[in-house]
Design a protein around this motif. Structure first.
Motif: not given
Length: 227
Positions: A6, A134-135, A138, A148, A150-151, A156-158, A170
């Motif tokens: 986070t 995703v990585k 991101k 970022v 959350r990851s 998943y990443a937000e 996201a």
């Protein structure tokens, strides 16, 4: 089990506007007005080639199951197709519909029971982009000034969103997102969506286009886009 990472710092870049490209802006505006999200998006005409899954969904987070049913019912009454009927799950309650223009919308709540009558209030709108890596995506967005929030590893990443941002961004694995929405993952052509920010214009690794735009509240769509 993946650990969430986070971040509490404010994002320097976020989504300022979301533009859906549709074949018939007037018909799309009627649908989105009935659905209850017309003030959160822009619309513009486009005949760009697009087949199959467009690689994204817009998700509405609401307060309770009755409100989920209210939004989904309004969408279906206005011409949407049900992809996943509203149902309970381990995480809450939700369903998925596809608008007549082809955009997929998910409406969900973490609440298991109603605490009052249904409303038409939206707690949050999240734009989930289905990406191959995703990585990598991101890191691409971090390099464009997004922070970022959350990851979960490569799943998943937000990102954090600004106060004036109508939508939170996201990232999710494309095939995983398609499975969650109940559609095949294959698709070609245009995504039929453009994102506005102070960091644009640019195109991300999966072909999603960003444009230069001001906050939605201070830069509304011209009348032809929303009439």
């Amino acid at each position: 089990m993946a650990m969430a990472i986070t971040a509490s710092t404010a994002s320097t870049t976020s989504i300022a506007s979301v533009t859906l490209e549709v074949a018939d802006p007037e018909a799309a505006h009627r649908f989105y007005s009935a659905f209850g999200v017309d003030t959160h998006i822009h619309l513009r005409a486009s005949e760009a080639h697009s087949t199959g899954f467009r690689g994204f969904t817009l998700a509405l987070t609401v307060s309770q199951p009755a409100t989920v049913d209210s939004f989904l019912g309004a969408a279906v009454d206005a011409g949407a197709t049900v992809l996943k009927p509203a149902a309970k799950s381990l995480w809450g309650y939700g369903g998925v519909v596809q608008a007549p223009d082809g955009t997929i919308w998910k409406v969900a709540t973490s609440a298991k029971k109603d605490t009052g009558p249904a409303t038409h209030d939206i707690d949050e709108i999240v734009l989930l982009l289905g990406v191959e890596d995703v990585k990598a995506s991101k890191q691409f967005y971090v390099g464009r000034g997004l922070t970022v929030a959350r990851s979960f590893g490569g799943k998943y990443a937000e990102f954090t969103s600004g106060e004036s941002s109508p939508v939170k961004l996201a990232l999710y694995k494309r095939r995983g997102l398609a499975k969650d929405l109940g559609v095949p993952a294959d698709g070609t052509g245009s995504h039929r969506i453009a994102l506005g920010s102070t960091a644009g214009p640019f195109t991300d690794p999966d072909g999603f286009a960003w444009e230069t735009a001001g906050p939605l509240a201070s830069a509304p769509s011209p009348a032809p886009e929303l009439s």
